[in-house]
Write a protein that holds these residues in place. Structure first.
Motif, PDB file in Angstrom:
ATOM      1  N   LEU A   1      -3.452   2.383  -3.857  1.00  0.00           N
ATOM      2  CA  LEU A   1      -4.031   2.613  -2.539  1.00  0.00           C
ATOM      3  C   LEU A   1      -4.288   1.339  -1.752  1.00  0.00           C
ATOM      4  CD1 LEU A   1      -6.645   5.313  -3.627  1.00  0.00           C
ATOM      5  CD2 LEU A   1      -4.360   5.686  -2.721  1.00  0.00           C
ATOM      6  N   GLY A   2      -4.731   0.266  -2.434  1.00  0.00           N
ATOM      7  CA  GLY A   2      -5.059  -0.951  -1.694  1.00  0.00           C
ATOM      8  C   GLY A   2      -5.897  -1.919  -2.504  1.00  0.00           C
TER       9      GLY A   2
ATOM     10  N   ALA B   1      -1.774  -8.320   8.482  1.00  0.00           N
ATOM     11  CA  ALA B   1      -1.389  -7.607   7.253  1.00  0.00           C
ATOM     12  C   ALA B   1      -0.699  -8.584   6.304  1.00  0.00           C
ATOM     13  CB  ALA B   1      -0.458  -6.449   7.592  1.00  0.00           C
ATOM     14  N   GLU B   2      -0.914  -8.386   4.999  1.00  0.00           N
ATOM     15  CA  GLU B   2      -0.364  -9.258   3.978  1.00  0.00           C
ATOM     16  C   GLU B   2       0.762  -8.576   3.209  1.00  0.00           C
ATOM     17  OE1 GLU B   2      -1.809 -12.723   2.046  1.00  0.00           O
ATOM     18  OE2 GLU B   2      -1.006 -12.620   4.082  1.00  0.00           O
ATOM     19  N   LYS B   3       1.861  -9.283   3.002  1.00  0.00           N
ATOM     20  CA  LYS B   3       2.928  -8.774   2.158  1.00  0.00           C
ATOM     21  C   LYS B   3       2.435  -8.694   0.708  1.00  0.00           C
ATOM     22  CE  LYS B   3       6.576  -8.329   4.912  1.00  0.00           C
ATOM     23  NZ  LYS B   3       7.303  -7.040   5.062  1.00  0.00           N
TER      24      LYS B   3
ATOM     25  N   GLN C   1       5.450  -2.134   3.137  1.00  0.00           N
ATOM     26  CA  GLN C   1       5.082  -2.835   1.910  1.00  0.00           C
ATOM     27  C   GLN C   1       4.092  -3.959   2.205  1.00  0.00           C
ATOM     28  OE1 GLN C   1       8.725  -3.915  -0.216  1.00  0.00           O
ATOM     29  NE2 GLN C   1       8.659  -1.933  -1.244  1.00  0.00           N
ATOM     30  N   GLN C   2       3.086  -3.606   2.984  1.00  0.00           N
ATOM     31  CA  GLN C   2       2.050  -4.566   3.351  1.00  0.00           C
ATOM     32  C   GLN C   2       0.666  -3.999   3.048  1.00  0.00           C
ATOM     33  OE1 GLN C   2       3.003  -5.201   7.556  1.00  0.00           O
ATOM     34  NE2 GLN C   2       3.682  -7.257   7.072  1.00  0.00           N
TER      35      GLN C   2
ATOM     36  N   TYR D   1      -8.440  -3.453   2.241  1.00  0.00           N
ATOM     37  CA  TYR D   1      -7.039  -3.423   2.657  1.00  0.00           C
ATOM     38  C   TYR D   1      -6.387  -2.200   2.025  1.00  0.00           C
ATOM     39  CZ  TYR D   1      -7.120  -8.308   4.284  1.00  0.00           C
ATOM     40  OH  TYR D   1      -7.381  -9.464   4.967  1.00  0.00           O
ATOM     41  N   LEU D   2      -5.585  -1.470   2.802  1.00  0.00           N
ATOM     42  CA  LEU D   2      -4.845  -0.328   2.266  1.00  0.00           C
ATOM     43  C   LEU D   2      -3.346  -0.596   2.330  1.00  0.00           C
ATOM     44  CD1 LEU D   2      -6.778   2.804   3.561  1.00  0.00           C
ATOM     45  CD2 LEU D   2      -7.014   1.582   1.400  1.00  0.00           C
TER      46      LEU D   2
END
Length: 482
Positions: A189-190, A135-137, A95-96, A88-89
Motif C-alpha cells: 500500500l505505501g 512523488a518518489e520512484k 510505480q511511485q 506515502y501511498l
C-alpha cells in the motif's frame, strides 16, 4: 572502655539509620520510576486505543480519503510522541510513492534537488510545498528502499543515511526517524514515517515495537477503507451503467414498424449491460421506408456512446438523399473525426421504395444481408462493397461504398444481422458460423420474421450451452407479403 563501646554502638546505629534512609529513598525513587513507567505505558496504551478507535470510526463513516490519511499520520505522531509524520501511498500505474499527507514539522525523507535547496534560501515554504507534491520512484531513495524491502527501520540519525544523498538541508540533520512499509496480505500500500529532533526525542526498542503495531493497524485500516471505497464506486458505476442501459433501450425501436406490403421484426440482445449494437427504422420522404443496423467495435460505455452518435446522425441525414451510400457517406464524414483511431462502425442501411417494388442496400463493412427466396428455398447473399465508418474520413469511404438494388417477391425474407450471431462461440471455441445462420433463415423464413429471429436466438442459446454470448446480438428480419 564502656564509653568507647557505647560510642561505637551509637555510630553503628547512626550509620544503619543513614543506610536505611538511603535505601528508603532509593526504594521511593524506584517506586516512583516504576509508577512513572506504568503511567507512561498506560498513557501510551490509551493513545493507541484512541488511535484505533478513531480509525475504526473513520472506516465505519466511510470518511473521505484525505481525512483518513490525515488521521493516520496525526495518530502516529500522537501515539509515538513524535514531532512530524508522513504517509506515502503506492501508485501502481506510475510505480511511485505519492505523498498523501505530510505534516508541517516532518523532516524531509527524500533527496532534495539543488533547485529546491536554492529556493529555500528565499522562501522557507518552498520545502513543505515540495514535500507535499513530490512523488518518489520505488526503485530508489530511502522511501523506495523501505517499500521494496518491506522492512521497518529505526534511524537514530536520519542525516547519516546515504540513501538521502550527499546534500542535506538543516531539517534533515540531527533527526531520528522510524519508517515502515504498509502492506495488507500481498497488497503493498505505501510507507508511513514519523520523525523527531534528536535533542527532544530518542526512539527506543519499545517505541519501535509500538510503531510496528501502528504500521499493521494503519495498513489494515487503509485496506478496509480502500475496499469500502472501491465497493461504493463499483455500486455507483453499476447504477450509472444501469441508468445508461435504460436510456439506450429507450432509443431503440419499442415496436415493429407497420410498412404496407411487408412484415418487419427486430431484436437487440446486449452481451453486457450496454450494447455496442443498434438498429433503427425511418419514415422517409415520398413514403419510402428505411432500416439501419450497426455494430461498433469494442464494448461497454464507449461503444454505447458511439451508437447514440450513429443514431443521431442517421436520423439527421436519412431524409437528405435517396441513396443509402450517400447517407452513410455523410454520417462517416461527421463521425470519423470524433472517434478514436482504433474504433470503427460497421453498418447496413436499407431503403424500401413506397410501392415495395425495389430495395436498395448500402453496406459499410457490415455482414452481408441474406435473402431467402420462397420460389427456390435458397438463400442469397447481398454484399455491395463498402468500408467501415470511421476508418477513412471521407473520400476513400465514398469511393468504395456502393449501393446494391434488388427486388423481393411475395414470401421472400431478408435478414440483417451483426457478427455477434455468426461469431458466437460454443464452449469448445467453435463459431456458430454464417452457414448455420443461412440454414436457420431457410428453416424459419416460411413462418415469418418473428419466427426467423426467435428461431436463430433459440438455436444460439442451445449452441452456447447456457453461456452468455461474448458479443452483442442484433437482427432485423423483413418479409414481403404483397
Amino acid at each position: 572502655m564502656i564509653i568507647a563501646l557505647l560510642v561505637l554502638i551509637v555510630l553503628l546505629m547512626t550509620a544503619g539509620l543513614v543506610m536505611l534512609a538511603k535505601i528508603a529513598r532509593q526504594q521511593k525513587h524506584a517506586i516512583a520510576a516504576l509508577r512513572a513507567e506504568e503511567e507512561a505505558i498506560v498513557a501510551e496504551e490509551r493513545r493507541m486505543f484512541h488511535y484505533l478507535h478513531d480509525l475504526g470510526e473513520a472506516i465505519w463513516r466511510d470518511d473521505q480519503q484525505a481525512s483518513m490519511y490525515r488521521l493516520i499520520v496525526e495518530g502516529a505522531i500522537r501515539v509515538t510522541q513524535s514531532t512530524g509524520g508522513a504517509l506515502y501511498l503506492y501508485d501502481e500505474a506510475t510505480q511511485q510513492l505519492v505523498p498523501r499527507h505530510y505534516s508541517d514539522f516532518c523532516a524531509p525523507l527524500i533527496s532534495l534537488p539543488e533547485r529546491v535547496r536554492q529556493q529555500m534560501k528565499e522562501n522557507s515554504a518552498t520545502l513543505l510545498s515540495t514535500l507535499r507534491m513530490h512523488a518518489e520512484k520505488v526503485q530508489s531513495g530511502l522511501l523506495g528502499s523501505v517499500f521494496m524491502q518491506q522492512k521497518t527501520e529505526l534511524m537514530p540519525d536520519l542525516g547519516t543515511d546515504k540513501r538521502l544523498g550527499e546534500h542535506l538541508v538543516p531539517s534533515q540533520q540531527h533527526v531520528t526517524a522510524m519508517i515502515g512499509p504498509l502492506s495488507f496480505g500481498v497488497r503493498r500500500l505505501g510507507v508511513l514515517a514519523v520523525t523527531s529532533p534528536k535533542e527532544g526525542r530518542s526512539y527506543n526498542a519499545n517505541d519501535f515495537e509500538v510503531f510496528n503495531s501502528l504500521i499493521e493497524q494503519s495498513a489494515f485500516a487503509l485496506a478496509n477503507a480502500m475496499s469500502h471505497q472501491e465497493a461504493a464506486k463499483n455500486r455507483m458505476d453499476q447504477q450509472e451503467l444501469q441508468n445508461a442501459s435504460q436510456i439506450q433501450k429507450v432509443l431503440l425501436p419499442d415496436r415493429d414498424p407497420q410498412v404496407p406490403g411487408f412484415i418487419i421484426a427486430g431484436k437487440n440482445i446486449p452481451a453486457r449491460t450496454l450494447s455496442g449494437d443498434y438498429f433503427d427504422y425511418f419514415t422517409l420522404p415520398d413514403g419510402r421506408f428505411g432500416a439501419v443496423i450497426a455494430d461498433v467495435s469494442g464494448k461497454g460505455l464507449g461503444a454505447a456512446m458511439i451508437t447514440v452518435m450513429c443514431r443521431t446522425l442517421m436520423r439527421a441525414n436519412a431524409s437528405s438523399s435517396a441513396s443509402p451510400s450517400t447517407v452513410l457517406g455523410a454520417v462517416n464524414r461527421q463521425i470519423a473525426p470524433d472517434i478514436r483511431e482504433d474504433m470503427f462502425i460497421t453498418m447496413s442501411y436499407l431503403v424500401v421504395e413506397q410501392d415495395g417494388s425495389n430495395l436498395t442496400l448500402s453496406r459499410a463493412g457490415h455482414n452481408a444481408a441474406l435473402l431467402w427466396r420462397k420460389a427456390t428455398g435458397k438463400v442469397e447473399a447481398i454484399h455491395p462493397p463498402g468500408l467501415g465508418v470511421g476508418i477513412d474520413k471521407g473520400a476513400v469511404f465514398e469511393r468504395v461504398t456502393k449501393d446494391a438494388s434488388f427486388e423481393m417477391q411475395t414470401g421472400d425474407c431478408l435478414l440483417l444481422y451483426t457478427d455477434g450471431v455468426n461469431e458466437a462461440m460454443d464452449p469448445k471455441g467453435i463459431e456458430f458460423g454464417e452457414e448455420r445462420v443461412e440454414e436457420e433463415l431457410a428453416k424459419h423464413a416460411p413462418n415469418g420474421p418473428k419466427a426467423v429471429i426467435g428461431g436463430i436466438i433459440l438455436d444460439l442459446e442451445h449452441f452456447l450451452k447456457g453461456r452468455r454470448s461474448h458479443d452483442d446480438i442484433t437482427l432485423i428480419a423483413i418479409q414481403k407479403t404483397a
